[in-house]
Design an enzyme around this catalytic site. Structure first.
Site, PDB file in Angstrom:
ATOM      1  CG  LEU A 117      -2.014  -1.009   1.363  1.00  0.00           C
ATOM      2  CD1 LEU A 117      -2.723  -0.866   2.717  1.00  0.00           C
ATOM      3  CD2 LEU A 117      -3.018  -0.876   0.225  1.00  0.00           C
ATOM      4  CG  ASP A 118       0.366   4.400  -2.848  1.00  0.00           C
ATOM      5  OD1 ASP A 118       1.054   3.481  -3.328  1.00  0.00           O
ATOM      6  OD2 ASP A 118      -0.398   5.111  -3.524  1.00  0.00           O
ATOM      7  NE  ARG A 119       4.560   9.241   3.238  1.00  0.00           N
ATOM      8  CZ  ARG A 119       5.042  10.471   3.366  1.00  0.00           C
ATOM      9  NH1 ARG A 119       6.305  10.660   3.691  1.00  0.00           N
ATOM     10  NH2 ARG A 119       4.274  11.522   3.146  1.00  0.00           N
TER      11      ARG A 119
END
Length: 239
Positions: free
Chosen positions: A64-66
């Site tokens: 998942l993105d930051r």
């Protein structure tokens, strides 16, 4: 704002599902899953606290993105991680994200089919709509509206990097707080309003799929309430 390194107690408290093959944790927004070139806090550095008796810590089955929060799947041993990898690769795992977008679609539901390619060599992860790019498909459904915002349920049929963020921006309704593809600030508020709400994993042939739901994080509450979300029904996946 960057999230500090979770303590063993904090990461254990974020376990949403645990069995012999996998864990699903509630990823906090603002922390990357991998250690970056400059170091700093990252989720993997806390995985040793998630062994729960096994000889090795779990490993990421996807990313998942930051700045994205919510359901993150970890394989507990090598064979399980390989099986999960194949399920993700062949789109057998269904994922539902909740997002708050600016403006929003006129219709109640629909589908986005926009191929995506890399923006350029310098920005290796960043994507753009590209007729010659990889096929990319997202379905969406309006869950609520208010204050010039729309609360969407998004289901990525394909799993391209930044797919939901680029697709929403390309349709003219960028995700609130998106500082790459939308109108979000480079630093500060509002942070990205994208949450991996639910994941369904058919990992065992002889058992029903594992369905896990992640609670809505605090930074989404204000705008989701404006769009009609009922916080009192937060534990109900259909809320």
């Amino acid at each position: 704002m960057d999230t500090p390194q979770p303590t063993p107690e904090q990461i254990q408290a974020r376990v949403l599902h645990r069995d012999g093959l996998m864990l699903v944790i509630d990823k906090p927004a603002g922390i990357p899953v991998h250690r970056g070139p400059k170091g700093g806090a990252n989720l993997e550095a806390s995985f040793d606290a998630l062994r729960f008796g096994l000889p090795r810590p779990p490993v990421l089955a996807h990313r998942l993105d930051r700045d994205t929060s919510g359901c993150l799947v970890l394989g507990r041993h090598r064979k399980a991680t390989a099986s999960l990898g194949l399920l993700f690769k062949h789109s057998k795992i269904s994922k539902t994200y909740w997002a708050v977008v600016e403006d929003g679609p006129v219709e109640a539901e629909g589908e986005i089919n926009i191929p995506l390619g890399r923006l350029n060599e310098e920005r290796g992860w960043w994507q753009k709509p590209d007729p010659d790019g990889l096929p990319s498909q997202t379905t969406w459904k309006v869950m609520g509206r208010g204050n010039g915002l729309t609360w969407l349920a998004l289901e990525p049929i394909t799993g391209r990097t930044h797919q939901l963020r680029v697709h929403c921006a390309a349709m003219g309704w960028p995700i609130v707080g998106d500082n790459i593809y939308g109108n979000g600030p480079r630093f500060g508020e509002p942070s990205l309003h994208l949450h991996a709400r639910e994941i369904v994993v058919p990992l065992s042939k002889n058992k029903p799929p594992v369905c896990v739901t992640a609670p809505v994080p605090d930074h989404l509450h204000e705008r989701m309430l404006a769009c009609g979300w009922n916080a009192n029904e937060a534990l109900d996946p259909s809320a």
